[in-house]
Structures are given as C-alpha cells and as structure tokens.
Design a protein around this motif. Structure first.
Motif, PDB file in Angstrom:
ATOM      1  N   PHE A   1      17.221  -2.967  27.036  1.00 52.77           N
ATOM      2  CA  PHE A   1      15.943  -3.116  28.085  1.00 52.77           C
ATOM      3  C   PHE A   1      15.123  -4.621  28.448  1.00 52.77           C
ATOM      4  O   PHE A   1      14.956  -4.692  29.349  1.00 52.77           O
ATOM      5  N   TRP A   2      14.651  -4.470  26.871  1.00 52.72           N
ATOM      6  CA  TRP A   2      13.175  -5.572  26.967  1.00 52.72           C
ATOM      7  C   TRP A   2      14.463  -6.597  26.122  1.00 52.72           C
ATOM      8  O   TRP A   2      13.412  -7.564  26.241  1.00 52.72           O
ATOM      9  N   GLY A   3      15.319  -6.559  26.020  1.00 53.53           N
ATOM     10  CA  GLY A   3      16.721  -8.573  25.111  1.00 53.53           C
ATOM     11  C   GLY A   3      16.431  -7.611  23.784  1.00 53.53           C
ATOM     12  O   GLY A   3      15.338  -7.537  23.204  1.00 53.53           O
TER      13      GLY A   3
ATOM     14  N   ASP B   1       5.948   1.109  33.012  1.00 51.45           N
ATOM     15  CA  ASP B   1       6.783   1.885  31.796  1.00 51.45           C
ATOM     16  C   ASP B   1       6.244   2.124  30.869  1.00 51.45           C
ATOM     17  O   ASP B   1       5.933   1.578  30.043  1.00 51.45           O
TER      18      ASP B   1
ATOM     19  N   LYS C   1      10.404  -9.993  28.338  1.00 50.24           N
ATOM     20  CA  LYS C   1      10.830  -8.277  28.456  1.00 50.24           C
ATOM     21  C   LYS C   1      11.839  -8.271  29.716  1.00 50.24           C
ATOM     22  O   LYS C   1      12.239  -6.694  29.348  1.00 50.24           O
TER      23      LYS C   1
ATOM     24  N   TRP D   1       6.868   2.971  27.544  1.00 53.85           N
ATOM     25  CA  TRP D   1       8.032   2.356  27.045  1.00 53.85           C
ATOM     26  C   TRP D   1       7.669   0.853  26.750  1.00 53.85           C
ATOM     27  O   TRP D   1       7.599   0.260  25.604  1.00 53.85           O
ATOM     28  N   LEU D   2       7.046   0.573  27.953  1.00 52.83           N
ATOM     29  CA  LEU D   2       6.282  -0.699  27.734  1.00 52.83           C
ATOM     30  C   LEU D   2       4.953  -1.174  27.026  1.00 52.83           C
ATOM     31  O   LEU D   2       4.229  -2.110  26.729  1.00 52.83           O
TER      32      LEU D   2
ATOM     33  N   LEU E   1       9.672  -0.074  35.684  1.00 48.58           N
ATOM     34  CA  LEU E   1      10.243   0.009  35.050  1.00 48.58           C
ATOM     35  C   LEU E   1      11.397  -0.050  34.191  1.00 48.58           C
ATOM     36  O   LEU E   1      11.712  -1.226  34.642  1.00 48.58           O
ATOM     37  N   HIS E   2      11.989   0.586  33.342  1.00 50.06           N
ATOM     38  CA  HIS E   2      13.578   0.450  33.172  1.00 50.06           C
ATOM     39  C   HIS E   2      14.169   1.378  33.944  1.00 50.06           C
ATOM     40  O   HIS E   2      14.229   2.693  33.970  1.00 50.06           O
TER      41      HIS E   2
END
Lengths: 97, 378
Positions: free
Chosen positions: B62-64, A15, A51, A17-18, A91-92
């Motif tokens: 989403f990621w905590g 993703d 994460k 976003w990551l 993905l999210h």
C-alpha cells in the motif's frame, strides 16, 4: 448544508493504517486540489511523504482518495479540484492476501 | 554493542522479519524478535562491521518500499532514508516509444537486496531495487546516491522484467578491492565494474539464454543468484534460469556445471567461508518452480573434484518446496551450516555441511530471504 469552515477549509479523514505516519484523527486542511492537500499533509507529517504518492507524484496503486464520497483515484487523481469539497477520505483499497 | 556468541538466522518473509536465535552448535533454535508484520520483506542482512546492526528491505503493497535499520539485533527498527528513483533535472529521462518526446517516469518498486561494504569502508552499503536500480550510501543509510552508469545504462531499453520484476538482486564486492563490483539483474545478466561503479561491462559469456532466439547474447540471460567463493575471489557460482554455472576468471567466462543433474534450474546458491570450493544449490523443477522429485533436496558442488553430491535423504522431508533466490545461505563456522527457507514457510538447517538436517518446528510465512548473522565473539 451549512459549512463549518471557510471556503477552502475541508476535513480529511485518514486510514487508520496511516496513523503510524500521519494524524491520529481527522485533519482540517485548506487546499484547492488533492495534490495541494497532500503537499500540506506531508508538510505537517513528513513521514507521510512517498507513502501516498510515489516519487513521480502519482497516487500509489492501492491508495484511494474519495472527495465528498466519490473515488477520484482512477480518474482525475491528484489533479482533482477541491474548490467545492467538504470532506476527503484517504484510504487503502481492498488488495493483497 | 556487546559482542556475543549467538548465531542468528535472519528471515525476510511475505509477512515480516523474523530473527531466529541459536548458538554455535546450531541444534536448538528459538524464535526471537518479529517485526514488520504484514510487510513483504525481500531481504534482511546483518552488517558485520557494526555488530547488532541489521538492515531490511521492506516492501509495503500500500505505502511503498522503505529501508529499515535495527541497532539491537532486530528488537526495534527505524525507517531510514529510502532511495528513490532519480528524477532530477540532470537525469536523462527514458522516453515513451509511442510518443518519443514524452518522458516515462519510473517509480521505485520493490527493494531487493542490501549489501554492506568492505571493512575498509565502514559506512558504505549498496542497495538493489526494481526497476533495475543500484544505489549506494556512504553514511550507513542516512542518504542514498544512485549509480547512473547502471541505472541509465544505454542498453536499458532492451531490458525486460523477469517474473519477479525488473530486479537488481545480486551485489558483490571483491574483498581485495572495493572498486571491483559485480551486480546481477533479472532477465539481463551479470555486470562487472572495475572503477567503483563508474562503468559496467556485461559478463555473461558462456551462459545460455534458452528463452531467447539468440541463445548466447551479450545480455538477456536471467541470472537468479550468484555466490562468491570465499577463498578465491575470482571464482563465482551462478544459478541462472539457464542452469548452474561456475566462473574462475572474475565472470569473464562461465562454464555450465549443472548438466549432470538433468534439470539444473533453481534460484538460490551459497558458498560458505569455511568450505572453499564448495557451493550449495537447491535444484527445482523448471516449469513448476518446486522440488520436482517430491522431497526436499540440496546439492553440493565440489569445484576441485568437479563432482556433485546429494545431501538430503529422499525420505527425510517429502513434499514439493519452492525456494527463492535469497532462500539459501551458509554461515562462517566450522563445519559450515547450511540454511534453506522455502516459499511455504519451512526453514531447514544443517549444522554440519549437509550431513544432518533439521526442519525448524515453526511455520513461518513464505520465506523470501535467509541470511545469517555470524557470532561476533572469536
């Protein structure tokens, strides 16, 4: 289809976003399971730790993992075998507001 | 870090962290740095022992959760160590009631409150989290240790989450003794430790739990927030689900003070350092969780006179406003400033102990927490 990598090497797409925490592009990883794949990614990119998975080792609620296009997040999850897999998308999910 | 004369309002919001800057007059404000866009920030706090240092409890859906620190008043932030639910081998796991041999993992959910320690312990901070967890750092957030005596309290199986989760949201340290600690947990109540967190005793005597069959249990009260009196460390002001209370004996007993107000529900309370004996509450309509009378209002409790006073003219700010538990704070200036952030993103400021009020002309995201970094120059 001709496989481009050896038997266990697969391509992981993360993703966008990551990208703050992980690779900016796709990554080649050799792994037998989603759990092992995440271990490898977290080893390469320590900021990814916790994460995608919480500290119990399970995928976070809004993280989706697709193996060759199939969403395994709510089924076999991190224990999903990657023995025959070629691509993994992380993905999210659609959530929030 | 250079000492300066600014007053900074620190906002944790549904979509990030905001630093609002003003001066001692507290009349004019400008939006300073904005960070953590898109993240739920439950608490932002300045560390007065290290001017310029801010800490934020950042919760990403989403990621905590992560703990973030700024060394420059919020201009830049760095993710530092995030405490995690202890699943070490030496920890007694909770067991699934339906399968008594199956351990139940309890992942860390949201981070709720960060409390800097006393000046005598310059590297110590505490952090409260969901599910009902307390952590301490002795190295300014580089690593965190769980406090097992509260995290694994024998009564924990009875503890249920409140609407906001199983949050440990209030952490107080007696200014005379760093070993004298207090915590507040949603739907559980307040606890006191006299040995630096090695053991805890519930301290809820006198607080009603109207939502339980037993109206006065030892635990089970839903404390929303507690503010210490700056001049008397034995005195505390408490906004509980069951009303507004004061304790004059280190929480050994509580006396309800809110009944003259009728519905004395609310979430936030603060007591300013420059006005001992006074506490500021925002009364809400209980079922609706908003200002039920249709306008913004703050009530001042005068503990010496044992009297209430309404601070805001009813016509000044019409509307129905919600205020979260960290949504009310005060500064340490004379006269004290009062700051209230709402769940719909309004920031109200009084620079003169409630005599006049101003709505900051900026629409913030819904505000979770308001705190103030006081001027460091004297």
């Amino acid at each position: 289809m001709t496989r481009r990598f050896n038997a266990l090497m697969l391509v992981v797409h993360l993703d966008s976003w990551l990208r703050e925490f992980g690779p900016r592009r796709s990554e080649k990883v050799a792994a037998k399971s989603v759990e092992q794949l995440l271990d490898v990614l977290e080893g390469r990119y320590p900021r990814l730790r916790f994460k995608l998975r919480d500290e119990t080792g399970q995928l976070r609620r809004y993280v989706r993992v697709f193996v060759d296009g199939e969403d395994v997040s709510g089924t076999t999850g991190v224990s999903t075998s990657l023995a025959r897999a070629q691509t993994v998308d992380i993905l999210h999910s659609i959530a929030g507001g | 870090m250079k000492r300066d004369d600014k007053v900074r309002i620190l906002l944790g919001t549904r979509k990030g962290t905001y630093v609002v800057e003003g001066n001692r007059r507290r009349r004019d404000w400008k939006i300073g740095s904005v960070a953590h866009s898109g993240n739920e920030v439950y608490h932002v706090v300045a560390d007065p022992r290290h001017p310029g240092d801010l800490y934020a409890a950042v919760n990403n859906a989403f990621w905590g959760p992560t703990v973030q620190r700024s060394r420059n008043w919020g201009k830049t932030w760095t993710e530092i160590a995030t405490p995690l639910t202890p699943l070490q081998k030496d920890r007694e796991p909770e067991l699934d009631e339906s399968s008594p041999t199956t351990p139940v993992p309890r992942p860390l959910n949201n981070l709720w409150h960060i409390e800097p320690g006393l000046p005598s312990e310059p590297d110590v901070l505490y952090l409260g989290a969901d599910p009902h967890l307390l952590f301490r750092t002795r190295d300014r957030g580089e690593s965190w240790e769980p406090i097992p005596s509260i995290n694994d309290h024998p009564d924990k199986k009875k503890w249920a989450p409140g609407a906001g989760g199983a949050c440990l949201h209030t952490i107080l340290i007696d200014p005379r003794d760093p070993r004298l600690l207090y915590v507040g947990l949603s739907a559980v109540g307040t606890f006191r430790s006299e040995d630096g967190g090695q053991s805890w005793r519930p301290r809820n005597k006198g607080v009603e739990a109207p939502f339980l069959p037993d109206k006065h249990p030892e635990t089970g009260q839903c404390v929303h927030h507690v503010a210490p009196d700056a001049a008397d460390p034995d005195t505390f002001y408490r906004q509980d689900h069951g009303g507004m209370y004061v304790s004059h004996d280190r929480m050994d007993s509580w006396v309800r003070i809110g009944k003259p107000l009728g519905d004395d529900f609310g979430f936030g309370v603060s007591s300013p350092a420059s006005a001992p004996g006074k506490a500021y509450f925002v009364r809400l309509d209980g079922p609706a969780r908003i200002t039920g009378e249709g306008y913004f209002q703050v009530h001042e409790w005068n503990d010496r006179a044992r009297k209430w006073r309404k601070l805001v003219s009813p016509g000044a700010f019409p509307g129905h406003f919600g205020v979260h538990r960290e949504g009310v704070t005060t500064d340490n200036l004379e006269p004290p400033g009062i700051y209230v952030g709402t769940t719909t993103g309004q920031l109200f400021v009084s620079p003169d102990a409630g005599k006049t009020w101003r709505l900051i002309p900026y629409q913030f995201p819904g505000i979770h927490s308001v705190s103030v970094a006081n001027p460091t120059a004297r």
